[in-house]
Design an enzyme around this catalytic site. Structure first.
Site, PDB file in Angstrom:
ATOM      1  N   TYR A 143     -19.065 -49.626  -1.229  1.00 15.31           N
ATOM      2  CA  TYR A 143     -20.025 -48.896  -0.390  1.00 15.31           C
ATOM      3  C   TYR A 143     -19.472 -47.500  -0.131  1.00 15.31           C
ATOM      4  O   TYR A 143     -18.307 -47.340   0.258  1.00 15.31           O
ATOM      5  CB  TYR A 143     -20.213 -49.632   0.936  1.00 15.31           C
ATOM      6  CG  TYR A 143     -21.144 -48.941   1.900  1.00 15.31           C
ATOM      7  CD1 TYR A 143     -22.514 -48.899   1.658  1.00 15.31           C
ATOM      8  CD2 TYR A 143     -20.656 -48.351   3.060  1.00 15.31           C
ATOM      9  CE1 TYR A 143     -23.379 -48.280   2.560  1.00 15.31           C
ATOM     10  CE2 TYR A 143     -21.513 -47.734   3.960  1.00 15.31           C
ATOM     11  CZ  TYR A 143     -22.871 -47.697   3.699  1.00 15.31           C
ATOM     12  OH  TYR A 143     -23.716 -47.083   4.589  1.00 15.31           O
ATOM     13  N   ASP A 238     -12.500 -43.001  -2.721  1.00 15.76           N
ATOM     14  CA  ASP A 238     -13.102 -43.005  -1.392  1.00 15.76           C
ATOM     15  C   ASP A 238     -12.123 -43.672  -0.426  1.00 15.76           C
ATOM     16  O   ASP A 238     -11.915 -44.885  -0.473  1.00 15.76           O
ATOM     17  CB  ASP A 238     -14.424 -43.763  -1.448  1.00 15.76           C
ATOM     18  CG  ASP A 238     -15.161 -43.804  -0.122  1.00 15.76           C
ATOM     19  OD1 ASP A 238     -14.547 -43.472   0.918  1.00 15.76           O
ATOM     20  OD2 ASP A 238     -16.348 -44.190  -0.116  1.00 15.76           O
ATOM     21  N   LYS A 270     -13.323 -41.914   9.482  1.00 17.51           N
ATOM     22  CA  LYS A 270     -12.838 -42.901  10.442  1.00 17.51           C
ATOM     23  C   LYS A 270     -11.572 -42.457  11.172  1.00 17.51           C
ATOM     24  O   LYS A 270     -11.655 -41.731  12.155  1.00 17.51           O
ATOM     25  CB  LYS A 270     -12.684 -44.259   9.768  1.00 17.51           C
ATOM     26  CG  LYS A 270     -14.021 -44.804   9.232  1.00 17.51           C
ATOM     27  CD  LYS A 270     -13.902 -46.204   8.702  1.00 17.51           C
ATOM     28  CE  LYS A 270     -15.214 -46.690   8.097  1.00 17.51           C
ATOM     29  NZ  LYS A 270     -16.316 -46.854   9.053  1.00 17.51           N
TER      30      LYS A 270
END
Length: 439
Positions: A143, A238, A270
Site C-alpha cells: 500500500y 516506500d 509517520k
C-alpha cells in the site's frame, strides 16, 4: 467497560462524515463493534471518551515512536505554535528536519509534503519525468497511499474492507501499473523482459507492512535495485511506515546498508512527523533537482514544511537515539514472546513475522507468509475474537488483521511494568477466545 460516550459520538459522526470516520479502518468494520473515540494519550496509554484506559499497541499507526505527549516534543511544539502556525514561506525547522533525514538515510535531497500519499504520488511523478516513461511496477498487497495508480491490488484499508478493484479510478489510470507478486524476482525479470524500456520505476514498501508484516526475502530489494539500474528505471523504496521506525535509519539500515544497495528515491512519513501531518520524499540529487523550481516537474503544497509539524518531527528524531531503538527492540521482542506463547498454549495456529521493531501475526497460518496470497489465507475471525477480548481487557490493537503492531519507547520491556502486566493478564483469555473462533 462502558462505551456510552463513544457510541453517542459515533452516532453523531455518522450524520456528518461518511461512515463516521475520516480514515476507513477506524470504523471497526473489519472487527465489528463501536470504535473508541479517544480523548487523550500519555506515554503507552490512551484514554477514551468514557474514561476507559488502554495500553496502546497502535501508536497512531506508527508515528508515536516516543509514546504519546512526550514532554520534550510537547514543549517544542508549544513554543513553535506560539511563534506562528504557518507562514507560507521557508522556515528554519524544515531545513533542520531535511538535514536530519539526509544524515540518517542515503538520500541527498528532500522535499517536504503533508502526507505519505503525497510523497508516493510525487515520487512517481518525478520518476516518470526523469525517465520519460509511463509504466510503473508495484507489488500486490503493498500500500502506497490512496494514489489512483497505486490502489491496484493494494493492502491496508483496501484489503481490510474487502473493496474489489478500485472503484472511482478509471481503467486507463491503472493501465500503466504493472502489479507483481511480492518476493518474486522471476516475475520482476519477466516484466522487465517485456516492458523494460517502458518502465519508469519500481515502487515497493521497504518491508511490507500493510498486508501484515511481510519482510522482503534476502536479496529481493537488492535484485530490484540492480534490475532497475540495468534497464534505466528508478527504484523507489516506500519507508512511510518503516522509516525511522523499523530501525534508526529505517528498514534500509537492516537491508540496503547490509546488502550494499541504495534506492534512487525514498518516501517517508509517520515518525518523521512526530504525530503531526508531515511526510517527505527524497533521493539522488540529479533526480530531485528535476523538481520545480530547479527543474520542470511541478510539485507544491501550501502546508508543506509546516513549522509546527517539522518541529515535532525534528524533536522526535533528535530524541530517537540508538538507546531508544535498543529499548524499543527489547520491548517488541518481549511482547512478541508473550503473545506467541499465549497463542501456542491456547492451541491457536499462527505465524509471527517481524521487520525491525515492527511485527504482526498471521492467524491460522503455520508457515511463513511471503506474499499477499499468503496473507489473505489467514483466519480473520480468530483475530476478531482476539481483538475484542483484548479491547475489553484494556489493550488497544489495530482493528484489522492486516496491520502491523506498533510499540513505543514509553513501553517498558520489563514484563512487570504496568503496560506489559496488563497485556500479559489479558492474553490468556484473548487467546482462548481466538481458539474458540478459529475455523
Amino acid at each position: 467497560m462502558s462505551t456510552t460516550a463513544s457510541e453517542a459520538l459515533f452516532a453523531r459522526a455518522q450524520q456528518v462524515s461518511p461512515g463516521g470516520v475520516n480514515s476507513p479502518v477506524r470504523a471497526f468494520r473489519a472487527v465489528g463493534g463501536t470504535p473508541r473515540f479517544m480523548k487523550s494519550g500519555a506515554g503507552a496509554w490512551l484514554t477514551d471518551a468514557d474514561d476507559n484506559r488502554y495500553v496502546d499497541l497502535v501508536g497512531s499507526w506508527g508515528p508515536m515512536l516516543l509514546g504519546h505527549a512526550h514532554p520534550e516534543v510537547i514543549e517544542a511544539v508549544t513554543a513553535a505554535a506560539a511563534r506562528g502556525t504557518s507562514f507560507g514561506t521557508p522556515a528554519e525547522p524544515e531545513v533542520l528536519l531535511a538535514e536530519e533525514i539526509v544524515a540518517r538515510t542515503p538520500v541527498e535531497r528532500v522535499r517536504m509534503v503533508s502526507s505519505g500519499t503525497e510523497a508516493t504520488m510525487s515520487a512517481i511523478r518525478l520518476a516518470r519525468g526523469f525517465t520519460g516513461r509511463d509504466r510503473i511496477v508495484k507489488f500486490s498487497g503493498c500500500y502506497h497511499g490512496h494514489v489512483d495508480a497505486l490502489l491496484a491490488e493494494a493492502g491496508s484499508g483496501v484489503v481490510t474492507l474487502g473493496i474489489p478493484g478500485t472503484p472511482g479510478v478509471p481503467a486507463h489510470v491503472t493501465a500503466d501499473t504493472i502489479v507483481l507478486p511480492y518476493n518474486d524476482p522471476a516475475a520482476v525479470d519477466a516484466a522487465f523482459a517485456e516492458y523494460g524500456d517502458q518502465i519508469a520505476c519500481v515502487i515497493t514498501e521497504a518491508a511490507a507492512g500493510n498486508m501484515g508484516v511481510v519482510p522482503p526475502h534476502p536479496g529481493f530489494n537488492e535484485h530490484l535495485s540492480r534490475t532497475c539500474a540495468a534497464h534505466g528505471a528508478l527504484f523507489i523504496t516506500d519507508e512511510v511506515m518503516t522509516g525511522f521506525r523499523a530501525a534508526r535509519s529505517g528498514y534500509w539500515e537492516i537491508d540496503g546498508q547490509v546488502e550494499g544497495w541504495q534506492p534512487d528515491l525514498m518516501t517517508f512519513g509517520k515518525v518523521m512527523g512526530g504525530g503531526f501531518p508531515a511526510a517527505a520524499f527524497g533521493g539522488r540529487a540529479d533526480v530531485m533537482d528535476l523538481l520545480a523550481p530547479v527543474g520542470p516537474v511541478y510539485q507544491a503544497g501550501t502546508l508543506s514544511g509546516n513549522p509546527v509539524a517539522t518541529t515535532a518531527g525534528l524533536t522526535t528524531l533528535r530524541l530517537a537515539t540508538p538507546e531508544v531503538y535498543e529499548r524499543l527492540s527489547a520491548t517488541s521482542s518481549q511482547v512478541q514472546h508473550l503473545v506467541s506463547e499465549a497463542l501456542a498454549e491456547a492451541g491457536v495456529a499462527h505465524t509471527l513475522q517481524t521487520a525491525g521493531t515492527m511485527f504482526s501475526i498471521f492467524w491460522g497460518v503455520a508457515e511463513p507468509v511471503a506474499d499477499f496470497a499468503g496473507a489473505q489465507a489467514q483466519d480473520t475471525a480468530a483475530y476478531t475474537a482476539f481483538f475484542h477480548a483484548m479491547l475489553d481487557a484494556g489493550v488497544y490493537l489495530p482493528p484489522s488483521a492486516y496491520e502491523a503492531w506498533f510499540l513505543s519507547a514509553a513501553h517498558d520491556p520489563d514484563v512487570d511494568s504496568e503496560p506489559l502486566s496488563r497485556l500479559a493478564e489479558a492474553l490468556p483469555g484473548a487467546a482462548r477466545a481466538a481458539a474458540a473462533a478459529a475455523r
